[in-house]
Design a protein around this motif. Structure first.
Motif, short mmCIF file in Angstrom:
data_model
loop_
_atom_site.label_atom_id
_atom_site.label_comp_id
_atom_site.label_asym_id
_atom_site.label_seq_id
_atom_site.Cartn_x
_atom_site.Cartn_y
_atom_site.Cartn_z
N PRO A 1 -57.23 -4.05 -70.85
CA PRO A 1 -57.88 -4.99 -70.59
C PRO A 1 -56.83 -6.30 -70.10
CG PRO A 1 -59.28 -4.66 -72.86
CD PRO A 1 -57.61 -3.75 -72.16
N SER A 2 -55.46 -5.98 -70.35
CA SER A 2 -54.25 -6.60 -70.13
C SER A 2 -54.35 -6.83 -68.53
CB SER A 2 -53.15 -6.65 -70.77
OG SER A 2 -52.70 -4.95 -71.16
N TRP B 1 -54.45 -8.18 -63.01
CA TRP B 1 -54.84 -8.47 -61.85
C TRP B 1 -56.43 -9.63 -61.09
CZ3 TRP B 1 -52.02 -6.45 -58.37
CH2 TRP B 1 -50.81 -6.47 -58.73
N LEU B 2 -56.41 -10.06 -62.64
CA LEU B 2 -57.91 -11.11 -61.81
C LEU B 2 -56.98 -11.77 -61.83
CD1 LEU B 2 -60.90 -10.07 -64.18
CD2 LEU B 2 -60.95 -9.64 -61.71
N ILE C 1 -56.45 -1.30 -58.12
CA ILE C 1 -54.74 -1.84 -58.04
C ILE C 1 -54.60 -2.53 -59.40
CG2 ILE C 1 -55.70 -3.58 -56.16
CD1 ILE C 1 -56.22 -6.08 -57.77
N SER C 2 -54.78 -2.13 -60.48
CA SER C 2 -54.99 -2.45 -61.95
C SER C 2 -54.28 -0.57 -62.74
CB SER C 2 -56.40 -2.71 -62.48
OG SER C 2 -57.09 -1.37 -62.58
N GLY C 3 -54.88 0.44 -62.35
CA GLY C 3 -54.23 1.79 -62.30
C GLY C 3 -55.45 2.33 -63.50
N THR D 1 -64.31 3.04 -68.24
CA THR D 1 -63.27 2.39 -69.19
C THR D 1 -62.81 1.27 -68.95
OG1 THR D 1 -61.22 3.88 -69.64
CG2 THR D 1 -60.37 1.64 -69.50
N LEU D 2 -62.53 0.48 -66.96
CA LEU D 2 -63.72 -0.48 -66.49
C LEU D 2 -63.79 -1.27 -67.63
CD1 LEU D 2 -61.90 -2.46 -63.99
CD2 LEU D 2 -64.00 -1.44 -62.95
N LEU D 3 -65.58 -0.91 -67.35
CA LEU D 3 -66.28 -1.51 -67.86
C LEU D 3 -66.40 -2.46 -69.31
CD1 LEU D 3 -69.74 0.35 -66.26
CD2 LEU D 3 -68.49 -1.80 -65.74
#
Length: 101
Positions: free
Chosen positions: A24-25, A30-31, A54-56, A62-64
């Motif tokens: 989340p961090s 990146w947001l 871009i976030s790795g 995991t993104l969701l």
């Protein structure tokens, strides 16, 4: 919002996101970077693929999960979309001009 005001705003958001975990961090960072580069719009769109790149973050699952944690913590709002432009994101705590509310 001035650059100095953004710095303070970003720090507050990142400290809150850090409490939610690594992914989340990463996503919050990146947001905020994208939001800043667009000059603080009310909302902006990004595809999940772009955020993954871009976030790795390594998986869509995991993104969701990271998105849900950020939304539940009140750091962002988002409207999922499977259309070409991607998900619409709103950085919370600002009005439509990017000013802190």
């Amino acid at each position: 919002m001035t650059d100095k005001e953004f710095e303070v705003f970003q720090t507050e958001k990142m400290m809150a996101a850090k409490e939610l975990g690594v992914y989340p961090s990463y996503m919050m960072y990146w947001l905020l970077y994208k939001w800043y580069s667009l000059k603080y719009p009310k909302s902006f769109r990004m595809t999940d693929e772009a955020i993954l790149e871009i976030s790795g973050v390594k998986s869509r699952s995991t993104l969701l999960t990271a998105k849900k944690k950020l939304q539940e913590a009140g750091l962002i709002k988002y409207t999922p979309s499977y259309a070409h432009g991607g998900t619409t994101y709103y950085i919370t705590g600002t009005d439509e001009k990017g000013e802190e509310s």
